[in-house]
Design an enzyme around this catalytic site. Sequence first.
Site, PDB file in Angstrom:
ATOM      1  N   VAL A  22     -16.809  -1.859 -34.239  1.00  0.00           N
ATOM      2  CA  VAL A  22     -17.429  -2.267 -32.981  1.00  0.00           C
ATOM      3  C   VAL A  22     -18.161  -1.054 -32.417  1.00  0.00           C
ATOM      4  O   VAL A  22     -17.753   0.082 -32.623  1.00  0.00           O
ATOM      5  CB  VAL A  22     -16.406  -2.816 -31.953  1.00  0.00           C
ATOM      6  CG1 VAL A  22     -15.915  -4.194 -32.378  1.00  0.00           C
ATOM      7  CG2 VAL A  22     -15.244  -1.877 -31.752  1.00  0.00           C
ATOM      8  N   SER A  23     -19.254  -1.312 -31.704  1.00  0.00           N
ATOM      9  CA  SER A  23     -20.118  -0.232 -31.226  1.00  0.00           C
ATOM     10  C   SER A  23     -19.588   0.455 -29.972  1.00  0.00           C
ATOM     11  O   SER A  23     -19.916   1.606 -29.724  1.00  0.00           O
ATOM     12  CB  SER A  23     -21.518  -0.771 -30.941  1.00  0.00           C
ATOM     13  OG  SER A  23     -22.069  -1.293 -32.116  1.00  0.00           O
ATOM     14  N   THR A  24     -18.812  -0.255 -29.167  1.00  0.00           N
ATOM     15  CA  THR A  24     -18.282   0.358 -27.938  1.00  0.00           C
ATOM     16  C   THR A  24     -16.768   0.254 -27.920  1.00  0.00           C
ATOM     17  O   THR A  24     -16.187  -0.617 -28.555  1.00  0.00           O
ATOM     18  CB  THR A  24     -18.829  -0.329 -26.672  1.00  0.00           C
ATOM     19  OG1 THR A  24     -18.334  -1.659 -26.618  1.00  0.00           O
ATOM     20  CG2 THR A  24     -20.353  -0.345 -26.666  1.00  0.00           C
ATOM     21  N   GLN A  44     -15.174  -3.135 -26.768  1.00  0.00           N
ATOM     22  CA  GLN A  44     -15.160  -4.288 -27.657  1.00  0.00           C
ATOM     23  C   GLN A  44     -13.894  -4.286 -28.508  1.00  0.00           C
ATOM     24  O   GLN A  44     -13.234  -3.265 -28.661  1.00  0.00           O
ATOM     25  CB  GLN A  44     -16.398  -4.266 -28.567  1.00  0.00           C
ATOM     26  CG  GLN A  44     -17.695  -4.442 -27.820  1.00  0.00           C
ATOM     27  CD  GLN A  44     -18.896  -4.231 -28.721  1.00  0.00           C
ATOM     28  OE1 GLN A  44     -18.930  -3.292 -29.500  1.00  0.00           O
ATOM     29  NE2 GLN A  44     -19.886  -5.099 -28.595  1.00  0.00           N
TER      30      GLN A  44
END
Length: 193
Positions: free
Chosen positions: A10-12, A15
């Site tokens: 996940v990018s953040t 998330q």
Amino acid sequence: MTKLIGYARVSTRQQSTDRQEADLLAAGVRRDDLYTDHGVSGARSSRPQFDRAIEAIETGDTLVITTLDRLGRSTQNMLAFADELRARGAGLRVLNLGGGDVDTSTPMGSMLFTVMAALAQMEHQIKRERIVDSISKRRIAGKNLGGRRQRITDSQIRNALHLVQSGQPTAQVARDLGMSRATFYRRSRTLTD
């Protein structure tokens, strides 16, 4: 003995990888062979858990991901990575690609992977173009783009101090400047020092 190596990303940090992990486990990946990166962009070349997953792959193993964008953003990078796996005698399996499973160890799976990688990159580029266009149009229209507030100058603080000295309530003057009363007092003290 061949095994499935799972990778989720996940990018953040806000998330969650829960859905990806559930899909990977349901596909037969053992929990011990599941690697997860949190808060790491697919555009970055170094992803700590991804690197560990690649190190764990041996001949005959298959890397399993849920969607193509978990690998990266560029078609060129995705295809080079798939070729690298193939050269090592390993496969790549994408669970949710085109409505079903795609395994690059088969000719049809390899072709579908190539087409879908190109489409994923195109989608990413179109999204970027829309964002840049939207920002440009908002700038031309003079609309607020968000971001940092404009810095309040010493001159503005001096003018606000004159208002307070002439009887205006400090809280109201600070609010009109867009700052708290405490910040206003702190900035005022630095002017007189």
